[in-house]
Design an enzyme around this catalytic site. Structure first.
Site, mmCIF file in Angstrom:
data_model
loop_
_atom_site.group_PDB
_atom_site.id
_atom_site.type_symbol
_atom_site.label_atom_id
_atom_site.label_comp_id
_atom_site.label_asym_id
_atom_site.label_seq_id
_atom_site.Cartn_x
_atom_site.Cartn_y
_atom_site.Cartn_z
ATOM 1 N N ASP A 173 -33.964 -62.644 27.243
ATOM 2 C CA ASP A 173 -33.524 -62.580 25.857
ATOM 3 C C ASP A 173 -34.099 -63.852 25.257
ATOM 4 O O ASP A 173 -33.616 -64.955 25.565
ATOM 5 C CB ASP A 173 -31.996 -62.577 25.755
ATOM 6 C CG ASP A 173 -31.550 -62.418 24.308
ATOM 7 O OD1 ASP A 173 -32.141 -63.096 23.445
ATOM 8 O OD2 ASP A 173 -30.634 -61.642 24.050
ATOM 9 N N HIS A 174 -35.151 -63.722 24.460
ATOM 10 C CA HIS A 174 -35.881 -64.943 24.110
ATOM 11 C C HIS A 174 -35.033 -65.911 23.287
ATOM 12 O O HIS A 174 -35.355 -67.090 23.204
ATOM 13 C CB HIS A 174 -37.218 -64.611 23.429
ATOM 14 C CG HIS A 174 -37.123 -64.246 21.991
ATOM 15 N ND1 HIS A 174 -36.828 -62.984 21.554
ATOM 16 C CD2 HIS A 174 -37.290 -64.982 20.867
ATOM 17 C CE1 HIS A 174 -36.832 -62.954 20.235
ATOM 18 N NE2 HIS A 174 -37.106 -64.161 19.788
ATOM 19 N N LYS A 178 -34.477 -70.628 23.064
ATOM 20 C CA LYS A 178 -34.575 -71.476 21.872
ATOM 21 C C LYS A 178 -33.792 -72.771 22.099
ATOM 22 O O LYS A 178 -32.674 -72.741 22.607
ATOM 23 C CB LYS A 178 -34.037 -70.746 20.633
ATOM 24 C CG LYS A 178 -34.929 -69.563 20.221
ATOM 25 C CD LYS A 178 -34.435 -68.963 18.920
ATOM 26 C CE LYS A 178 -35.125 -67.642 18.619
ATOM 27 N NZ LYS A 178 -36.377 -67.765 17.880
ATOM 28 N N GLU A 212 -34.050 -61.976 8.397
ATOM 29 C CA GLU A 212 -35.509 -62.020 8.463
ATOM 30 C C GLU A 212 -36.080 -61.550 7.136
ATOM 31 O O GLU A 212 -35.488 -60.694 6.470
ATOM 32 C CB GLU A 212 -36.016 -61.090 9.566
ATOM 33 C CG GLU A 212 -35.538 -61.490 10.948
ATOM 34 C CD GLU A 212 -36.202 -60.638 12.017
ATOM 35 O OE1 GLU A 212 -37.180 -61.104 12.619
ATOM 36 O OE2 GLU A 212 -35.756 -59.500 12.227
ATOM 37 N N ASP A 231 -31.813 -53.532 18.054
ATOM 38 C CA ASP A 231 -32.930 -54.481 18.110
ATOM 39 C C ASP A 231 -32.433 -55.924 18.138
ATOM 40 O O ASP A 231 -33.038 -56.774 18.793
ATOM 41 C CB ASP A 231 -33.825 -54.255 16.873
ATOM 42 C CG ASP A 231 -35.100 -55.081 16.912
ATOM 43 O OD1 ASP A 231 -35.687 -55.191 18.008
ATOM 44 O OD2 ASP A 231 -35.505 -55.609 15.859
ATOM 45 N N HIS A 236 -29.674 -60.446 21.163
ATOM 46 C CA HIS A 236 -29.682 -61.822 20.667
ATOM 47 C C HIS A 236 -28.333 -62.257 20.081
ATOM 48 O O HIS A 236 -27.815 -63.323 20.394
ATOM 49 C CB HIS A 236 -30.750 -62.010 19.589
ATOM 50 C CG HIS A 236 -32.096 -61.474 19.977
ATOM 51 N ND1 HIS A 236 -32.619 -61.617 21.239
ATOM 52 C CD2 HIS A 236 -33.040 -60.791 19.270
ATOM 53 C CE1 HIS A 236 -33.823 -61.058 21.287
ATOM 54 N NE2 HIS A 236 -34.104 -60.545 20.105
ATOM 55 N N LYS A 334 -33.577 -56.962 8.037
ATOM 56 C CA LYS A 334 -34.978 -57.185 7.652
ATOM 57 C C LYS A 334 -35.049 -57.188 6.122
ATOM 58 O O LYS A 334 -34.213 -56.574 5.458
ATOM 59 C CB LYS A 334 -35.854 -56.047 8.164
ATOM 60 C CG LYS A 334 -35.780 -55.818 9.676
ATOM 61 C CD LYS A 334 -36.880 -56.538 10.419
ATOM 62 C CE LYS A 334 -36.893 -56.190 11.896
ATOM 63 N NZ LYS A 334 -37.398 -57.293 12.719
HETATM 64 C C1 BG6 Z 1 -37.129 -59.383 18.471
HETATM 65 C C2 BG6 Z 1 -36.949 -58.171 17.594
HETATM 66 O O1 BG6 Z 1 -36.375 -59.238 19.651
HETATM 67 O O2 BG6 Z 1 -36.684 -60.531 17.777
HETATM 68 C C3 BG6 Z 1 -37.695 -58.348 16.285
HETATM 69 O O3 BG6 Z 1 -37.431 -57.016 18.275
HETATM 70 C C4 BG6 Z 1 -37.300 -59.632 15.618
HETATM 71 O O4 BG6 Z 1 -37.442 -57.246 15.420
HETATM 72 C C5 BG6 Z 1 -37.407 -60.798 16.590
HETATM 73 O O5 BG6 Z 1 -38.159 -59.832 14.515
HETATM 74 C C6 BG6 Z 1 -36.848 -62.063 15.980
HETATM 75 O O6 BG6 Z 1 -37.139 -63.140 16.803
HETATM 76 P P1 BG6 Z 1 -37.266 -64.599 16.200
HETATM 77 O O7 BG6 Z 1 -37.458 -65.481 17.395
HETATM 78 O O8 BG6 Z 1 -38.462 -64.573 15.280
HETATM 79 O O9 BG6 Z 1 -36.002 -64.854 15.471
#
Ligand code: BG6
Length: 485
Positions: A173-174, A178, A212, A231, A236, A334
């Site tokens: 989970d990126h 952070k 976003e 998503d 996240h 979005k």
């Molecule tokens: C991704 C989603 O996991 O995270 C995207 O699939 C989203 O839709 C993105 O834009 C957002 O990541 P960050 O790091 O730019 O906040």
């Protein structure tokens, strides 16, 4: 399993994630000598390419996505030498044999980074196993989407578990990579100041916003089948919520931290058919204006009718002792007016204001942990305005700022994947999501989606460039709460 791998195998190496994030992250780590000089990086995707062609491709991507002040010709040349390329079509068993031959022995450790369409998961895992690329020394990092509901996530997790035990499975989970997200743990557990107040007695409510400005960005096939809740919230935002709400873990290690997070996720009060209409709002952006120019609506970008939500707001509760009665408002979407990810914590007001008779209004304290676009932590405090107070005392809310770029001016801002790739290579699972967490997340999300279906809830339109449908404002205003924009 904490020995660093000697090899890294990157699936999807020609894809968007690889070009924007993975290759730049690996380059950044290599340029700072954080990767063992022996670490070989084998890249793979479907496209037929030679090593030389892939290196040229990687060179172009790095020159495009790494900031120029960090691009060093020697470091770049050395990095490209580490890369080799094997084309693999996941549906062809023979391709995995060729891949295995190129990778060679996995005895001294192999880390695999797998981001692939859910439909290819099964055949890829099977192909790896049959080709001998899943033995004891092999770890696998899995990028989302890992399913679209509990049932499909279980299928994928079962397929993975048949080959890779949990202690060699690294679910990415990126957001956990952070810096500010990790700093949240430091803030909570390396300071004694907050913990006594960090509960229903001290906190009135919590808001988590990930907004976003981008729209569909050409991800037509994927996004329309997911929507904002799957998503962004399922992964996240629930991870952020778990880190805010969890009990102090005994240690900063993978088991202790994840044990505490999963307890929070399991304590989330279900939002279901009875409460979906009052505790959730969904929206879909229509045409509007952003940054001074017109932008098309979701349906125009998609080119067909759709009920997919591009915005969701939720009012959540955590049913445990610590958080009884404290709402957690979550919101993501979005085409909102600004890119802003933050956790906003509003503390309780003082029990009695001694300044009331002197004309001063008090604001409750707030803690704002900003992840994006800037990384900082800001504590809002009441302070006296300088003056002789002849006309009453003037108090003003002032920020106590820990702006990351200023406080840590000599450290560079990293891509989240740098940390995650390094932890995968080194075998530290603390910042990866365990299977029980994922399932607790899906259980909560599936109930909400069932609630939407049972109540025939469809996304309400909002104009691109605004903060979602007006019902999202009403969701908090009913409780006397205003979203922090
Ligand atoms: C991704 C989603 O996991 O995270 C995207 O699939 C989203 O839709 C993105 O834009 C957002 O990541 P960050 O790091 O730019 O906040």
């Amino acid at each position: 399993m904490t020995t660093p791998s000697e090899k890294l195998l990157l699936f999807g190496a020609t894809g968007d994630l690889s070009q924007r994030m993975l290759l730049p992250s690996l380059y950044g780590l290599a340029a700072e000598d954080l990767l063992s000089p022996a670490l070989a990086i084998v890249c793979t995707a479907r496209t037929a390419m030679t090593d030389a062609e892939f290196r040229a491709f990687a060179d172009t991507a790095l020159r495009r996505f790494v900031p120029s002040e960090r691009l060093d010709d020697d470091a770049l040349a050395a990095f490209l030498k580490r890369l080799s390329y094997v084309p693999v079509d996941a549906s062809k068993e023979g391709d995995f044999a060729a891949l295995a031959e190129r990778v060679g022995s996995t005895e001294r450790g192999l880390s695999i980074f797998l981001s692939t369409a859910p439909s290819l998961f099964g055949s890829t895992i099977e192909g790896l196993a049959k080709a001998g690329l899943a033995g004891d020394g092999v770890r696998i990092g899995l990028e989302k989407p890992l399913g679209y509901d509990m049932a499909s996530s279980r299928l994928i997790n079962d397929a993975v578990a048949a080959v890779f035990p949990e202690d060699r499975t690294f679910r990415i989970d990126h957001y956990l990579g952070k810096e500010t997200v990790q700093n949240l743990l430091a803030l909570r557990f390396a300071n004694s100041l907050f913990e006594p107040l960090w509960r229903a007695g001290g906190i009135e409510h919590v808001q988590i916003t990930v907004s976003e400005t981008v729209g569909l960005e050409g991800r037509v096939g994927f996004y329309d089948g997911a929507g904002a809740i799957r998503d962004m919230v399922q992964n996240h935002m629930l991870q952020l919520l778990a880190l805010v709400a969890m009990e102090p873990p005994a240690q900063f290690d993978a088991t202790s931290v994840r044990d505490e997070k999963v307890k929070v996720l399991r304590s989330l009060r279900p939002i279901d058919r009875a409460t979906a209409a009052t505790h959730s709002v969904i929206g879909q952006y229509g045409p509007g204006a952003m940054a001074g120019g017109p932008v098309p609506g979701y349906l125009d970008e998609l080119g067909k009718p759709s009920d997919t939500e591009t915005f969701v707001a939720l009012k959540a509760h955590i049913d445990n002792w610590r958080w009884r009665g404290v709402p957690f408002y979550l919101r993501t979407g979005k085409r909102l007016p600004s890119r802003q990810s933050e956790i906003f914590i509003r503390f309780k007001s003082v029990p009695h204001s001694i300044f009331e008779g002197r004309g001063a209004m008090l604001q409750p304290n707030k803690l704002i942990i900003r992840l994006q676009p800037d990384e900082n932590v800001r504590l809002m405090l009441m302070s006296k305005e300088p003056g002789l107070d002849r006309d009453g005392i003037r108090l003003r809310e002032v920020p106590l700022d820990i702006s990351m770029p200023n406080a840590f001016a000599d450290s560079r801002r990293r891509i989240a994947y740098e940390r995650l790739l390094l932890d995968l290579i080194e075998g530290d699972q603390t910042l990866f999501v365990r299977r029980d967490e994922v399932e607790a997340q899906w259980e909560w999300i599936d109930a909400i989606r069932e609630g939407w279906a049972a109540n025939s809830m469809k996304p309400k339109p909002y104009t691109a460039g605004t903060w979602g449908p007006s019902a999202a404002i009403a969701l908090t205003e009913r409780d006397g709460v205003t979203w922090h924009d």
